[in-house]
Design a protein around this motif. Structure first.
Motif, PDB file in Angstrom:
ATOM      1  N   ARG A 485       0.834  -1.195   0.000  1.00 16.08           N
ATOM      2  CA  ARG A 485       0.000   0.000   0.000  1.00 16.08           C
ATOM      3  C   ARG A 485       0.873   1.251   0.000  1.00 16.08           C
ATOM      4  O   ARG A 485       1.617   1.490   0.948  1.00 16.08           O
ATOM      5  CB  ARG A 485      -0.920   0.021   1.223  1.00 16.08           C
ATOM      6  CG  ARG A 485      -2.059  -0.986   1.133  1.00 16.08           C
ATOM      7  CD  ARG A 485      -2.946  -0.919   2.360  1.00 16.08           C
ATOM      8  NE  ARG A 485      -4.039  -1.872   2.268  1.00 16.08           N
ATOM      9  CZ  ARG A 485      -4.897  -2.119   3.256  1.00 16.08           C
ATOM     10  NH1 ARG A 485      -4.778  -1.473   4.398  1.00 16.08           N
ATOM     11  NH2 ARG A 485      -5.861  -3.014   3.099  1.00 16.08           N
ATOM     12  N   GLY A 486       0.757   1.996  -1.102  1.00 17.47           N
ATOM     13  CA  GLY A 486       1.358   3.314  -1.176  1.00 17.47           C
ATOM     14  C   GLY A 486       0.269   4.362  -1.075  1.00 17.47           C
ATOM     15  O   GLY A 486      -0.897   4.056  -0.777  1.00 17.47           O
ATOM     16  N   PRO A 487       0.592   5.635  -1.327  1.00 17.21           N
ATOM     17  CA  PRO A 487      -0.424   6.695  -1.244  1.00 17.21           C
ATOM     18  C   PRO A 487      -1.639   6.435  -2.120  1.00 17.21           C
ATOM     19  O   PRO A 487      -2.772   6.707  -1.715  1.00 17.21           O
ATOM     20  CB  PRO A 487       0.346   7.938  -1.697  1.00 17.21           C
ATOM     21  CG  PRO A 487       1.773   7.640  -1.384  1.00 17.21           C
ATOM     22  CD  PRO A 487       1.932   6.175  -1.598  1.00 17.21           C
ATOM     23  N   ARG A 488      -1.420   5.881  -3.344  1.00 18.06           N
ATOM     24  CA  ARG A 488      -2.555   5.634  -4.240  1.00 18.06           C
ATOM     25  C   ARG A 488      -3.484   4.569  -3.670  1.00 18.06           C
ATOM     26  O   ARG A 488      -4.712   4.685  -3.727  1.00 18.06           O
ATOM     27  CB  ARG A 488      -2.036   5.214  -5.611  1.00 18.06           C
ATOM     28  CG  ARG A 488      -3.105   5.135  -6.694  1.00 18.06           C
ATOM     29  CD  ARG A 488      -2.500   4.751  -8.031  1.00 18.06           C
ATOM     30  NE  ARG A 488      -3.466   4.885  -9.104  1.00 18.06           N
ATOM     31  CZ  ARG A 488      -4.362   3.953  -9.428  1.00 18.06           C
ATOM     32  NH1 ARG A 488      -4.412   2.826  -8.739  1.00 18.06           N
ATOM     33  NH2 ARG A 488      -5.211   4.159 -10.415  1.00 18.06           N
ATOM     34  N   GLU A 489      -2.880   3.526  -3.118  1.00 15.07           N
ATOM     35  CA  GLU A 489      -3.687   2.431  -2.567  1.00 15.07           C
ATOM     36  C   GLU A 489      -4.449   2.891  -1.317  1.00 15.07           C
ATOM     37  O   GLU A 489      -5.611   2.501  -1.112  1.00 15.07           O
ATOM     38  CB  GLU A 489      -2.792   1.239  -2.232  1.00 15.07           C
ATOM     39  CG  GLU A 489      -2.288   0.463  -3.448  1.00 15.07           C
ATOM     40  CD  GLU A 489      -1.219   1.217  -4.230  1.00 15.07           C
ATOM     41  OE1 GLU A 489      -1.051   0.952  -5.431  1.00 15.07           O
ATOM     42  OE2 GLU A 489      -0.553   2.090  -3.619  1.00 15.07           O
TER      43      GLU A 489
END
Length: 683
Positions: A485-489
């Motif tokens: 999980r990055g910012p987009r996720e």
């Protein structure tokens, strides 16, 4: 084998000394540096050597020495808790939203750190009351402590810290998901703020700079200190995995934290110093200079990290070098935190005396003197530098512009109308939150109502039409590892969450938008919030957020948990606007002044009639709603028309592909359209 040009120890294969042993040495060194810096700063500031006046009781050496140490322990353990949760929730890669073994270990460690944090806050509570009453610590246990913890702002803030730290400690025993760890991180960050808002910031005349400045300073430095300590320990561990991802992610967070510390530190200094020479003539100013010097050193070390060690770690080398530089950074940060505690125990310079030596109640309450009678020039020139909204506007504008630039460079189109709408929305925030309108809104109900109506009924429309979530989803890159999980996720997860589904339901968003307005102005809540700068911030932020939620479901472009029929949107809009119009009429019909808990604390010399000003405010609330209603109706009609066109094109494609009977009807409609065009040409 080590890569060319690197030593074996830099690759992480040389474990002498062990990771645990190095971590213990670093912790001991950090504590020693913190105590030395704390002692030196307290002596330089004079808080330890200051003689107790004869008419005041002396709490004793246990309080005099113990209170700074307890505060330091409170700050350090809070930062450590934040750093460990940051590592677990955001820095270590996750697998389909579940924490790995190492991340769970950091959550458990954060649980123990939070337990110590709560104990340090409890000790600070006792010693702080002992210092105020001038009584030994053991003698304040009992009714005095209960009254202080429940009735005084400083006591309530520490009780809140104890409750939050205990909650984090309990939650850490069972959390196993990234979402849970992120929730714990948010809770821990919230626990850092209350004590910061009840110290010197609460008494500073520049409320707009001091309150936000000190809160941001505490948050930024805790993320920075706790994060680098956790990452440094992870680099020392032989079993520490995913070090390249951890170092790269924290490097970006550390840059934002450094900027936050710089901005908030400058704002805090400006709010407490009244002349440049006080930096070297006052003990408080000299401590600030020492912090600035250490801060510059931290910037140099951080730059070394970003340019040398992070790239080497990304190549699979440099773990030990990263850990050694991180150790230096932790030691410097320990000295900074020691200075910060000493600053909280050192009295800032007294403000300049007013003519005649009299206290100005308006300045004490508002943070500025009573403005002159309102004029067009006054609205344009009497600006107030509110740090919270300055940062919010700058961040929102900067991130949006950066996302648009990324799309353009990638060759993806982005409608210019959305960009214009977004920045017009930010411009309305500047106009009513930072200009003379904001100044006069603190003393005139009518001007306050202009501010309220713009923030709740115009700003949100423009921001919603900017489609920030859609832009972010298109501009942000997916996480490198599948399941991570990055910012987009995280953004996508929020948009699909139960919370988002709940707050965007028409039965929730519309009443929240309407009922909260009535509850604010027709109860004592309005006067209570206006009397404190923090309450004023909460109120204005609430106006923007509730308006954004409502207009998101009415004219929003961003993806939402549910699609509402356009006819229902129009009905919902007209219904809500009707309630808002009635709100303005209700204000105009009020016989008793609203918010006298606040307005009754000072006199406005150039205001002859409070009731007339309130009547004007009600008229503004009633009349100003027509403009956003017309704007939203136009946008809704256009969106509905485009949606019908898309639906028709989709139906035509499907019917022709399937060979259905609708193809004959489509051909007949096309024939009628050609006849209509031919008749127009002949006419």
């Amino acid at each position: 084998m080590a890569s060319p040009g690197t030593r074996e120890s830099d690759t992480g294969h040389d474990h002498r000394p062990s990771g645990a042993g190095s971590a213990v040495q670093l912790a001991v060194g950090g504590v020693a540096v913190l105590l030395i810096a704390l002692l030196a700063a307290l002596l330089a500031g004079g808080s330890l050597t200051e003689a107790v006046p004869e008419n005041l009781s002396d709490p004793g050496d246990a309080t005099r020495w113990g209170l700074p140490i307890a505060k330091a322990a409170n700050d350090v353990l809070g930062a450590v808790t934040v750093g460990l949760l940051l590592m677990a929730a955001l820095l270590l890669p996750a697998g389909k939203g579940l924490l790995g073994d190492q991340a769970q270990g950091y959550v458990r460690a954060a649980s123990w750190a939070a337990l110590g944090w709560g104990a340090a806050a409890a000790l600070t509570l006792v010693l702080q009351l002992s210092d105020i009453l001038g009584m030994p610590p053991l003698t304040v246990l009992g009714n005095e402590l209960t009254s202080y913890a429940g009735g005084i702002a400083q006591g309530r803030s520490l009780m809140l810290v104890i409750l939050i730290a205990t909650g984090v400690a309990l939650a850490g025993r069972s959390v196993g998901s990234s979402t849970g760890a992120l929730g714990m991180l948010g809770l821990a960050l919230a626990g850092l703020v209350p004590p910061a808002l009840t110290g010197h910031a609460a008494s500073s005349p520049n409320h707009e700079l001091a309150v936000t400045g000190v809160a941001l300073h505490v948050l930024a430095i805790s993320v920075w200190v706790g994060g680098i300590a956790a990452v440094g320990y992870h680099a020392l561990r032989p079993a520490g995995t995913a070090m390249p991802e951890v170092a790269d992610r924290f490097s970006r967070i550390a840059l934002w934290a450094y900027i936050g510390v710089a901005v908030s530190g400058a704002a805090s200094s400006l709010s407490r110093l009244y002349a440049v020479h006080q930096l070297w003539t006052e003990p408080y100013g000299r401590l600030i200079l020492a912090k600035i010097a250490l801060f510059a050193a931290l910037g140099a070390v951080g730059y070394l990290h970003r340019t040398r060690t992070v790239p080497r770690v990304a190549e699979g080398a440099g773990r030990r070098l990263f850990a050694r530089i991180a150790a230096v950074e932790v030691l410097i940060m320990s000295a900074v935190m020691g200075l910060a505690v000493a600053l909280s125990r050192t009295d800032p310079p007294d403000p300049p005396e007013t003519p005649g030596g009299e206290v100005d109640p308006v300045r004490e309450l508002l943070g500025f003197a009573m403005p002159p009678p309102p004029t067009f020039g006054g609205y344009l020139t009497l600006w107030r530098p509110d740090l919270f909204f300055i940062i919010a506007i700058a961040v929102l504008g900067g991130l949006y512009a950066a996302a648009v630039v990324r799309l353009v460079r990638r060759g993806d189109p982005w409608p210019w109308g959305r960009t214009v709408a977004w920045f017009l929305g930010l411009l309305t925030m500047v106009a009513v939150l930072l200009s003379g309108i904001s100044t006069y809104a603190m003393v005139l109900f009518s001007t306050h109502m202009v501010q309220h109506m713009v923030l709740s009924m115009l700003t949100p429309i423009l921001l919603v039409l900017g489609a920030p979530a859609t832009l972010a989803l298109r501009a942000l890159k997916p996480a490198r590892k599948r399941g991570d999980r990055g910012p987009r996720e995280w953004l996508n997860l929020f948009l699909q969450s139960r919370f988002a589904s709940l707050v965007t339901h028409p039965a929730v968003a519309a009443p929240l938008f309407v009922v909260s307005t009535y509850a604010l102005y027709f109860t004592p809540l309005f006067g209570t919030l206006m009397s404190a700068h923090l309450g004023h911030l909460v109120m204005n932020t609430h106006f923007i957020l509730t308006g954004f939620l409502f207009y998101w479901i009415v004219v929003g472009i961003d993806p939402a948990p549910r699609k509402i029929p356009f006819l229902l949107r129009i009905v919902l809009l007209l219904l809500v606007m009707g309630f808002h119009a009635f709100f303005g009429i209700a204000i105009m019909m009020q016989s008793a002044p609203i918010g006298m808990e606040y307005y009754g604390q000072f006199d406005v010399p150039w205001q002859s009639d409070v009731a007339a000003t309130q009547y004007e405010g009600g008229g503004i609330a009633w009349a100003i709603g027509e403009i956003p209603t017309a704007l939203v109706l136009l946008v809704l009609v256009r969106q509905w028309s485009r949606d019908e066109e898309r639906t028709e094109r989709r139906r035509i494609r499907h019917s022709r592909r399937d060979g259905s009977d609708d193809a004959d009807m489509d051909d007949y409609n096309a024939y009628l359209k050609r006849l209509e065009e031919q008749a127009k040409r002949q006419g």
